[in-house]
Design an enzyme around this catalytic site. Structure first.
Site, PDB file in Angstrom:
ATOM      1  CE  LYS A  86      36.999  34.760  43.767  1.00 14.54           C
ATOM      2  NZ  LYS A  86      36.105  35.611  42.975  1.00 14.54           N
ATOM      3  CD  GLU A 144      39.274  32.770  41.777  1.00 15.48           C
ATOM      4  OE1 GLU A 144      39.216  33.698  40.946  1.00 15.48           O
ATOM      5  OE2 GLU A 144      38.323  32.009  42.014  1.00 15.48           O
TER       6      GLU A 144
HETATM    7  P1  13P Z   1      32.296  31.321  42.637  1.00 13.97           P
HETATM    8  O1  13P Z   1      32.063  32.049  43.940  1.00 13.97           O
HETATM    9  O2  13P Z   1      31.043  30.949  41.919  1.00 13.97           O
HETATM   10  O3  13P Z   1      33.279  30.199  42.809  1.00 13.97           O
HETATM   11  O4  13P Z   1      32.979  32.377  41.654  1.00 13.97           O
HETATM   12  C1  13P Z   1      34.003  33.148  42.116  1.00 13.97           C
HETATM   13  C2  13P Z   1      34.934  33.442  41.014  1.00 13.97           C
HETATM   14  O5  13P Z   1      35.211  34.592  40.721  1.00 13.97           O
HETATM   15  C3  13P Z   1      35.553  32.318  40.297  1.00 13.97           C
HETATM   16  O6  13P Z   1      36.652  32.772  39.559  1.00 13.97           O
END
Ligand code: 13P
Length: 341
Positions: free
Chosen positions: A219, A177
């Site tokens: 992500k 991510e």
């Molecule tokens: P949000 O969809 O609220 O951005 O959270 C996703 C997430 O896992 C952030 O690390």
């Protein structure tokens, strides 16, 4: 565990019409979310809230996996079963957030690097033994005057790749991510440029660390106007810019891209996801979601810490999950918002 298991888990997480619930808020973040609804954050309120989400009847039709926080992975539902068992019993894959948060990057004002690599191999082995089948690590890249720097992007890409390689070695699917934040007055073009640079660096580092692309998920953020930029890019422009950026950067071997919501309104996050899935032409990867706030905000507001509100909160969560499930198929429309579950 075999390579086949990891690829099968990754495929299950991006199954048609489904996506991931990110319920991995750290102690600080859940406290902030609870403050917004006037609830104190205690081990018991956190447990009750996660119980409400994970035992929502019907949600498994739209939710493929849940990202848990360390405390939650070890907690149990009111009926005595562990949360891991509760999820597995519905065919939902349990996952775990494994980073220790973004900390200031030395010598780089306004920039951060995510920590948590020390001892990570041992923690991953424990999480797998507790039932987790995938792991998440979040890096944050801020846009501002003169930032991000190449150093910040590079340090975060390196850590993401080290995390991903360790996860695969431990038998967990890594969810990589790299989040380019939406805060700021920058244009959508600037967001596209920074997202592209971040993803190129990330995939370069993943290659260097020998991460198997077929056994991971990405992500990322969507490509959006900065929150203080006027006018804001519309849904079609966001979908086109996001898909173009992903096509430039994300190898076809990656089975799925599961977007974060990042502070978008729940309706906007759903509309953007839908527009990407409704676009003409085939994409090489699944376009899915791994939403925290965009799935939880209506449920939190309905709950407000009161047992009497649990059923309303479950309805609100199921409604949001169903709408995002429809968006996964490109079959969402704004008039579905009004139809209460
Ligand atoms: P949000 O969809 O609220 O951005 O959270 C996703 C997430 O896992 C952030 O690390």
């Amino acid at each position: 565990m075999t390579a086949h298991d990891l690829a099968a888990t990754a495929a299950a997480l991006v199954a048609e019409g489904k996506g991931i619930l990110a319920a991995d808020e750290s102690f600080g973040t859940i406290e902030k979310r609870f403050e917004g609804i006037g609830v104190a954050s205690t081990e018991d309120t956190r447990r009750s809230y996660r119980d409400l989400l994970f035992t929502t009847p019907g949600a498994a039709e739209f939710i493929s996996g849940v990202i848990l926080f360390d405390e939650t992975l070890r907690q149990s539902a009111a009926d005595g079963r562990s949360f891991v068992e509760v999820l597995q019993g519905q065919g939902i894959v349990p996952g775990i957030k494994v980073d220790n948060g973004a900390k200031p990057l030395p010598g780089a004002p306004g920039e951060k690097v995510t920590e948590g690599l020390d001892g990570l191999g041992d923690r991953l082995a424990e999480y797998r033994a507790l039932g987790a089948r995938f792991a998440k690590w979040r890096a944050v890249i801020a846009i501002g005057d003169g930032i991000p720097s190449a150093d910040c992007i590079g340090a975060n890409a390196h850590a993401l790749a080290r995390f991903a390689a360790l996860s695969q070695e431990a038998g967990l699917v890594p969810i990589v991510e790299p989040e380019v934040l939406m805060d700021g007055a920058h244009s959508i073009a600037r967001c596209a440029e920074v997202t592209e640079a971040t993803l190129h660096a990330t995939f370069g580092a993943l290659f260097e660390q020998r991460v198997v692309l077929e056994e991971m998920l990405l992500k990322p953020n969507m490509v959006l106007s900065g929150t203080d930029h006027h006018p804001q890019a519309g849904v079609a422009e966001v979908a086109a810019a996001t898909v173009r950026t992903m096509r430039r950067c994300v190898p076809a071997a990656v089975p799925g891209i599961v977007f974060l919501s990042g502070g978008q309104s729940d309706e906007a996050a759903t509309a953007h996801l839908n527009a990407m899935n409704a676009m003409a032409g085939e994409q090489p990867w699944q376009i899915g979601f791994s939403y925290g706030r965009a799935l939880q905000t209506p449920a939190l507001r309905a709950w407000r810490g009161k047992a009497d509100n649990v059923s309303k909160a479950k309805d609100a969560f199921l409604h949001r999950a169903r709408l995002n499930g429809a968006a996964r198929r490109g079959r969402y429309s704004a008039d579905m918002e009004a139809a209460v579950a």
